[in-house]
Structure formats: structure tokens, C-alpha cells
Design an enzyme around this catalytic site. Structure first.
Site, short mmCIF file in Angstrom:
data_model
loop_
_atom_site.label_atom_id
_atom_site.label_comp_id
_atom_site.label_asym_id
_atom_site.label_seq_id
_atom_site.Cartn_x
_atom_site.Cartn_y
_atom_site.Cartn_z
N GLN A 131 0.84 -1.20 0.00
CA GLN A 131 0.00 0.00 0.00
C GLN A 131 0.88 1.25 0.00
O GLN A 131 1.52 1.56 1.01
CB GLN A 131 -0.87 -0.02 1.26
CG GLN A 131 -1.77 1.18 1.44
CD GLN A 131 -2.68 1.02 2.67
OE1 GLN A 131 -2.35 0.25 3.58
NE2 GLN A 131 -3.79 1.71 2.69
N TYR A 133 0.59 4.70 0.26
CA TYR A 133 -0.12 5.94 0.62
C TYR A 133 0.84 6.92 1.30
O TYR A 133 1.09 7.99 0.82
CB TYR A 133 -1.27 5.65 1.61
CG TYR A 133 -2.57 5.13 1.03
CD1 TYR A 133 -2.65 4.60 -0.24
CD2 TYR A 133 -3.74 5.18 1.78
CE1 TYR A 133 -3.85 4.12 -0.75
CE2 TYR A 133 -4.95 4.72 1.29
CZ TYR A 133 -5.01 4.18 0.02
OH TYR A 133 -6.20 3.71 -0.45
N GLU A 251 -10.54 -1.63 4.41
CA GLU A 251 -9.52 -1.98 5.42
C GLU A 251 -10.15 -2.06 6.80
O GLU A 251 -9.73 -2.83 7.65
CB GLU A 251 -8.41 -0.91 5.40
CG GLU A 251 -7.25 -1.24 6.32
CD GLU A 251 -6.07 -0.27 6.19
OE1 GLU A 251 -6.24 0.78 5.54
OE2 GLU A 251 -5.01 -0.58 6.73
#
Ligand SMILES: Cc1cc2nc3c(=O)[nH]c(=O)nc-3n(C[C@H](O)[C@H](O)[C@H](O)COP(=O)(O)OP(=O)(O)OC[C@H]3O[C@@H](n4cnc5c(N)ncnc54)[C@H](O)[C@@H]3O)c2cc1C
Length: 397
Positions: A131, A133, A251
């Protein structure tokens, strides 16, 4: 809301329990109860092989719709799967980010071509995801993302430049979903895009970061003219924030089930140690154990309540309190484990980082109140979205 399981559900429980008993043996026996928080660096290749074993049994993507290759199982059957998985000591899932985060996002928002390209790799336990981010200046304030992406002259590829940080399992992943700024000069939520980027290329460098536990579950990831095909974008250019938030909704939803069942194993182990070493005689320790047990029950019923609603990536009220509740519960469990182990738990034997499982748990759970949105951010979300309080003032720089 109905809490309880039907006769069909109980038959399903028998099926998964039997499958796990038959398959968590031989070469996979060593993986039982391994790979959880603080132990996530153990047996990565063997746990990937285990993902392929799960895939062969049809146990990946069990909640995904059938037309996307899943089994379309009900929430109660997904709960049962996770309960039995934890009871059998199923290892920490290497494929969690693929199955729990990007998979459901592709199902909800990807094109048919993207679903056909990416979902089978996840379902077969062959392709692993991370991920992308957070950045050095974009964590809680994710809209501060500075990583840039632009189409090259041919228009065939995105060229990506910038840096991500705290990227869990980047070193074990073939793919990364990257939130990048594709509109030059844009700020905040505007001008972001959600790109699917192959990790194995010269434009990407992964550097491990050593954590308190001495292990390196997460990394810095540097992009220098990294490439990905123009159509590896979910939504349109500029839709990145919307897609990124939907993924965070997933999530906080079904994907938390497995984790919660692992908590029960940890608590059971701590209770067993307290009985064995006599600390269960201590009235204060008994109080804290009872409190932990009750807290876990509350977490369980809150998550069932949360999951009984729609699973479309939106942030439900129950989900707003859930992150705050589980992360504090788990951090406190780490402290309780240390107190039950006694003063010697603060002394390390051997090398600087030969930690026992519960010492690792204690150290790793310090991060629970940070990742996936820190405690302070969770309280802000509750205050603003659930209680309707004024938005916090933004600092004008
Ligand atoms: C174990 C672990 C794994 C992670 N894995 C990933 C991953 O795979 N991919 C990924 O992209 N990221 C990952 N992260 C990063 C994680 O999402 C960020 O650490 C988190 O969002 C906090 O951002 P930050 O670290 O930049 O802290 P900051 O945002 O700089 O916050 C610092 C402190 O200030 C507080 N604070 C910030 N803003 C406010 C506010 N408005 N009001 C009150 N207090 C505030 C925070 O609560 C915190 O205490 C991981 C982190 C950890 C610890």
C-alpha cells in the site's frame, strides 16, 4: 441484527475446520501460530506457499462475488472461516493487502479488464501487494501526497517520481497501489490518482526500516521514473482520493476479522501463562485479564454489528469507533503480557533482538495506535462525522 449461526453455517464450520486440520500439517506444520504481529518477518516464502495452498482449496476471496472468482460467502461464514483459521493456528496472511484491500476495491471500482488482470493473481496466491499511501510529509494528512505521476510522451505509460514511507511488505510484493499527484500544481484531495504499479523495475528502490522489534516489516520506497501502463489506474485521473478512501473503508471492514481472531489466541496464551506462573493469583492482574476478555467480546459484537451493514467501502459509524477500540485494546494487551511475564520480560537473553513472541507483541502493538489512522485522527473523525462537531481548524502555512 441476528447474532448466531444457522445449521448450514455450522456445517460450513466443520468443512473449514477439517480442511485446516488436513492441510496445516507436513511442510506447513511449522507455520502454525506464526507470522502474527511482531512475528511477521518469519517464514515469508513458506507463508507464500501456504497462500497457494489456501488458493487450491478455494479459501482466498471467499467473500468476493462469484463473478469475480470469489465464493460469495455470507458475512457469518466469513466470520466462521476466520474463527476456525485462528483456532487452527493458521499463519499470518501474506496476501492480506491483496485479498482484503485492493481486491475488494477492484471488485467495486475496477474495470472488467483490470479485474481480469489482477484478481486471479490474488485468488491464486501468486501476486502480493503493498500500500503506497504514506509519505514523509503525508501521513495523517494524506492529502499532502507529493509523489507525482505524468503520462510519458507516447501516452502509454505513467512516469512516477517521489517517495513513499512505512510501506508494509514492499520487499515481498510484486505490486503496489500508489496514490500520486497527476495534476501538476494541485493541492489537497484534488488532482490525485490511484495507480497500480509493478514493483520489479529499475525505477523502484525499496529500503527496509528497522522497527522496535528489530525486524523490518515496513520500508521506504523510492520512485525515479518508475513506470506503469496508462490503463493501470482505478477510476479517472483525479479520482484518486475517492478510490483511496473506499479502500480504507474495506480496510476497516471484513478484513479486520482475521486479526481479531488472532487476538483471541494471544489472550488465551497470556491467560495460560498467568495460570502457570501464579500471576493469576494477583487481584489486579485478574482484574485486567477479566477486563481484556470482556473488551474482546465487545470488539467482537461491535464488528458483527459493523459487518451486518453494507460492505461497499463506506465508513459506517460502528467502523469509526472500531479502529480506536481495537488498537487500544491490543496495545493494553501487550502491556498486560509484560506484567504477567514479570520483570525478567524486560531483560533480553542473547543478542539485542532475540525477543520472545510476547515481547515482540508488546513492542509491535505500540504501532497499532498509529497505522491505519492514529488515535488522535480517529477521535477527530468521530467528533466531526459521528457527533457533528465543527471541523478542526486547518493550519494555514
Ligand atoms: C506498523 C506500521 C505499518 C504501516 N504500514 C503502512 C503501509 O503499508 N502503507 C502506508 O501507506 N502507510 C503505512 N503506515 C503509515 C501510517 O499510516 C502512518 O504512520 C499514519 O497514518 C500516521 O502518519 P505519520 O506517521 O506521518 O504521523 P503524523 O501524521 O506526522 O502524526 C504525528 C503525530 O501527530 C498526531 N496528529 C497528526 N495530525 C493530527 C491532528 N490533525 N490532530 C491531532 N493530532 C494529530 C498523530 O496522531 C501522531 O501522534 C504504517 C505505519 C505503521 C506504524
Amino acid at each position: 441484527m441476528k447474532i448466531g449461526f444457522s445449521p448450514e453455517d455450522e456445517a460450513f464450520r466443520q468443512e473449514i475446520a477439517q480442511w485446516l486440520a488436513d492441510h496445516l500439517r507436513g511442510e506447513f506444520a511449522q507455520l502454525r501460530f506464526r507470522g502474527g504481529p511482531g512475528d511477521e518477518h518469519m517464514f515469508p516464502e513458506e507463508r507464500k506457499a501456504w497462500e497457494r495452498e489456501l488458493a487450491k482449496g478455494g479459501w482466498i476471496g471467499i467473500g468476493w462475488p462469484k463473478e469475480c472468482g470469489g465464493r460469495g460467502l455470507s458475512i457469518s461464514q466469513q466470520v466462521i472461516f476466520n474463527e476456525e483459521y485462528a483456532r487452527a493456528g493458521g499463519p499470518g496472511r501474506m496476501g492480506h493487502i491483496g485479498e482484503g484491500l485492493i481486491g475488494p476495491t477492484l471488485v467495486a471500482m475496477g474495470t472488467k479488464e483490470q479485474q481480469q488482470r489482477f484478481l486471479p493473481g490474488i485468488l491464486q496466491g501468486e501476486e502480493f501487494w503493498c500500500q503506497g499511501y504514506s509519505e514523509p510529509s503525508a501521513g495523517s494528512d494524506l492529502a499532502g501526497v507529493k509523489t507525482r505521476a505524468q503520462l510519458d510522451e507516447s501516452g502509454e505509460n505513467w512516469l512516477i517520481n517521489g517517495q513513499k514511507v512505512w510501506t508494509s511488505l514492499a520487499h515481498e510484493s510484486q505490486w503496489c497501489f500508489v496514490l500520486a499527484r497527476t495534476t501538476p500544481g494541485s493541492v489537497g484531495h484534488q488532482g490525485l490518482s490511484f495507480l497500480l504499479v509493478p514493483m520489479d523495475q529499475p525505477g523502484i528502490e525499496v529500503q527496509p526500516i528497522q522497527q522496535l522489534t528489530g525486524t523490518s516489516e515496513f520500508n521506504e520506497v523510492f520512485f525515479a521514473d518508475a513506470r506503469t501502463p496508462a490503463d493501470h489506474i482505478i477510476g479517472q485521473p483525479g479520482d484518486g482520493w475517492k478510490v483511496a478512501m473506499a479502500l480504507l473503508g474495506f480496510e476497516r471492514g471484513v478484513s479486520t476479522l482475521g486479526q481479531q481472531m488472532q487476538f483471541k489466541n494471544e489472550l488465551d496464551e497470556i491467560i495460560r501463562i498467568a495460570k502457570d506462573n501464579g500471576s493469576a493469583q494477583d487481584p489486579l492482574i485478574r482484574q485486567r485479564l477479566a477486563q481484556a476478555w470482556a473488551g474482546l467480546k465487545v470488539l467482537r459484537y461491535n464488528s458483527l454489528r459493523m459487518l451486518s451493514g453494507s460492505q461497499d467501502g463506506s465508513l459506517r459509524r460502528e467502523a469509526m469507533i472500531y479502529k480506536l477500540a481495537w488498537s487500544n485494546w491490543h496495545r493494553d494487551l501487550g502491556k498486560l503480557a509484560m506484567d504477567i511475564l514479570g520483570p525478567e520480560a524486560e531483560v533480553l537473553e542473547g543478542g539485542p533482538y532475540e525477543l520472545s513472541r510476547l515481547q515482540s507483541l508488546f513492542l509491535f502493538t505500540r504501532s497499532d495506535t498509529i497505522y491505519g489512522g492514529s488515535n488522535e485522527i480517529q477521535r477527530n473523525i468521530i467528533a466531526e462525522r459521528a457527533l457533528g462537531m465543527p471541523r478542526e481548524p486547518k493550519l494555514q502555512l
